[in-house]
Design a protein around this motif. Structure first.
Motif, PDB file in Angstrom:
ATOM      1  N   ALA A 337      61.041 -19.072  41.540  1.00  0.00           N
ATOM      2  CA  ALA A 337      59.964 -19.543  40.940  1.00  0.00           C
ATOM      3  C   ALA A 337      58.780 -19.959  41.881  1.00  0.00           C
ATOM      4  O   ALA A 337      59.175 -20.964  42.815  1.00  0.00           O
ATOM      5  N   ASP A 338      57.759 -20.093  41.486  1.00  0.00           N
ATOM      6  CA  ASP A 338      56.510 -20.811  42.411  1.00  0.00           C
ATOM      7  C   ASP A 338      56.514 -22.016  42.130  1.00  0.00           C
ATOM      8  O   ASP A 338      55.675 -23.108  42.933  1.00  0.00           O
ATOM      9  N   ARG A 339      56.563 -22.562  40.742  1.00  0.00           N
ATOM     10  CA  ARG A 339      56.563 -23.943  40.470  1.00  0.00           C
ATOM     11  C   ARG A 339      57.787 -24.264  39.412  1.00  0.00           C
ATOM     12  O   ARG A 339      58.083 -23.644  38.657  1.00  0.00           O
ATOM     13  N   HIS A 340      57.888 -25.773  39.520  1.00  0.00           N
ATOM     14  CA  HIS A 340      59.031 -26.135  38.767  1.00  0.00           C
ATOM     15  C   HIS A 340      58.576 -27.583  38.252  1.00  0.00           C
ATOM     16  O   HIS A 340      58.138 -28.402  38.857  1.00  0.00           O
ATOM     17  N   PHE A 341      58.369 -27.385  36.886  1.00  0.00           N
ATOM     18  CA  PHE A 341      57.787 -28.893  36.221  1.00  0.00           C
ATOM     19  C   PHE A 341      58.734 -29.485  35.387  1.00  0.00           C
ATOM     20  O   PHE A 341      59.786 -28.837  34.826  1.00  0.00           O
ATOM     21  N   GLU A 342      58.555 -30.698  35.113  1.00  0.00           N
ATOM     22  CA  GLU A 342      59.346 -31.402  34.413  1.00  0.00           C
ATOM     23  C   GLU A 342      58.675 -31.762  33.081  1.00  0.00           C
ATOM     24  O   GLU A 342      57.295 -32.288  33.445  1.00  0.00           O
ATOM     25  N   ASP A 379      51.765 -16.731  39.100  1.00  0.00           N
ATOM     26  CA  ASP A 379      53.003 -17.509  39.283  1.00  0.00           C
ATOM     27  C   ASP A 379      54.305 -17.214  38.207  1.00  0.00           C
ATOM     28  O   ASP A 379      54.294 -16.873  37.276  1.00  0.00           O
ATOM     29  N   VAL A 380      55.427 -17.359  38.828  1.00  0.00           N
ATOM     30  CA  VAL A 380      56.596 -17.462  38.054  1.00  0.00           C
ATOM     31  C   VAL A 380      57.022 -19.040  37.994  1.00  0.00           C
ATOM     32  O   VAL A 380      57.047 -19.907  38.864  1.00  0.00           O
ATOM     33  N   VAL A 381      57.234 -19.498  37.023  1.00  0.00           N
ATOM     34  CA  VAL A 381      57.207 -21.074  36.311  1.00  0.00           C
ATOM     35  C   VAL A 381      58.581 -21.338  35.923  1.00  0.00           C
ATOM     36  O   VAL A 381      58.978 -20.545  34.791  1.00  0.00           O
TER      37      VAL A 381
END
Length: 480
Positions: A337-342, A379-381
């Motif tokens: 993943a390009d981004r990791h969100f909470e 992106d893969v998120v």
């Protein structure tokens, strides 16, 4: 002297209480005219920051939401005009409702299209005083067609119209509804259903509550459809209410063949109830038995399918999509993943737009000071949604489908569980993944619509994309 000293002490105590309260009140006020791009703060999920910063500069992005349209030319394969009215109307089961209609009825007309069709829907607002839009819930349309007042268009005022055009590329069960003052307009009837690629004899079952009366397709109580014994049927169930509904077929085993418009891989026979989140859809498949009818149950209402004896009631057990079906490739790699969100849902006491109360929070912040999740196309998120608010929340991301990776740390092991609306219970945590493949500015909110109006909403924004629309202002946009 003592009396004056006492008064000064009392005045000091009063000021010590009132000054912080006045500050909290003043800082909670939401402008009556603002751009969604000015909300909160940018969250890049650990990925690279964008070439355009948040705030006023973001309005000069390379691409406007208004340009991210469906096909502008070509004769539509499906052309529908929907006239929105505020009026009293009679449900098919006879009860009178004072609310909103589309072409004189609620639910509004069923829209049916084949995969690949060009769909054109013209919304005419005849008499909905606050304005109206149409959001295509679960269909990943181009951003300008998404129907969110103040984000992707202006609300259609009385006497106005708006044309939506999109390719029906995703087979499945969906619905449409207003996304302007939606906590009131959807509740009071401004919605309908849309099916892409379905068979003519599929059964549509839209669950909705009018004035405290739950209905299926606008009918209270029990209704019966004439279906021959031995016939395989597909029942497309849509939950248009604000809370989860326990539903399912009784009288024979059934298969869960699709959820939120995505087919289930390797579905197996089930006899348990299905927990259908607010805004979500499920397709159930079964064969009508010879000895008794099938019954679709949804709490106080039911639909009897067939001419046989009526079966019993839903069992207490529920289908768990974390383990249901068999695995299949995802088409993306969450490990890269390009981004990791909470996305942490909570609740706190305080003021929201000057009103005291208990308000929802996202990552500890009250609306509008909430995160704007920033991505770049391609992106893969991965996003972790956790809930410690004391209530369940059906979370809905516009414009995308996400796959559930885990719940409370337990990895998914069944069919890929693709969703656009996910019930996140209190004390639960889900990890989901999706591809950022649909540029725009997209709402990401709770589909218990009063919760959205109370601040449980934010946005997913793509690099270089901005919106010319504003919340409030002359168009009185209220996207909630």
């Amino acid at each position: 002297m003592r009396r004056w000293r006492g008064r000064l002490i009392a005045l000091g105590v009063t000021l010590a209480v009132l000054v912080p309260l006045a500050y909290l009140w003043a800082t909670s006020l939401v402008p009556n005219n603002y751009s969604p791009m000015d909300m909160g703060y940018a969250d890049y999920g650990g990925g690279p920051s964008m070439t355009m910063p948040m705030g006023d500069h973001m309005h000069h992005g390379d691409t406007s939401v208004a340009d991210l349209t469906g096909p502008k030319t070509g004769k539509p394969d499906v052309a529908v005009t929907l006239i929105a009215r505020k009026q009293k109307f009679t449900l098919p089961s006879g009860e009178t409702v004072d609310g909103f209609t589309l072409n004189g009825s609620s639910p509004g007309p069923l829209i049916q299209a084949k995969q690949g069709d060009l769909v054109e829907v013209t919304l005419v607002n005849e008499s909905v005083p606050d304005g109206a839009t149409l959001h295509w819930h679960g269909i990943d349309v181009p951003n300008a067609e998404d129907g969110v007042a103040g984000v992707t268009q202006d609300a259609v005022s009385v006497g106005g119209k708006h044309v939506y055009r999109f390719k029906a590329e995703q087979q499945g069960t969906y619905w449409y509804h207003s996304h302007q003052v939606s906590s009131e307009e959807v509740r009071d009837g401004l919605f309908g259903t849309i099916v892409i690629g379905g068979a003519q004899d599929d059964v549509i079952a839209a669950i909705h509550t009018y004035d405290g009366k739950r209905t299926i397709n606008g009918r209270t109580g029990e209704q019966r459809l004439d279906v021959a014994a031995g016939k395989k049927i597909r029942v497309r169930v849509i939950n248009t209410d604000n809370t989860l509904v326990r539903t399912g077929l009784v009288g024979a085993e059934y298969k869960v063949v699709a959820v939120d418009g995505r087919e289930i891989h390797g579905p197996t026979a089930a006899s348990a109830a299905f927990p259908l989140a607010a805004g979500a859809r499920v397709d159930l498949e079964a064969v009508v038995p010879a000895t008794q009818a099938l019954k679709l149950e949804a709490g106080t209402v039911s639909m009897i399918l067939g001419e046989g004896d009526q079966p019993g009631s839903l069992p207490s057990a529920t289908v768990d999509l974390l383990t249901y079906g068999t695995p299949a490739p995802l088409g993306l790699d969450p490990a890269k993943a390009d981004r990791h969100f909470e996305y942490k849902i909570g609740r706190t006491a305080g003021f929201l737009d000057g009103v005291p109360g208990l308000w929802w929070t996202i990552n500890g912040h009250k609306f509008p000071d909430v995160p704007m999740f920033m991505v770049a196309e391609g992106d893969v998120v991965v996003m972790t949604i956790s809930n410690s608010s004391g209530q369940a929340h059906p979370m809905h991301l516009h414009g995308h489908h996400a796959v559930v990776l885990s719940r409370n740390g337990l990895a998914a092991s069944g069919s890929p569980w693709w969703i656009d609306t996910l019930e996140v219970g209190d004390k639960e945590s889900y990890e989901i993944a999706f591809a950022a493949d649909n540029p725009g500015v997209w709402m990401d909110h709770c589909h218990n619509l009063p919760h959205a109006s109370e601040g449980l909403m934010t946005h997913l924004a793509y690099e270089g994309v901005s919106t010319p629309y504003r919340v409030g202002g002359d168009s009185h946009n209220q996207p909630e």
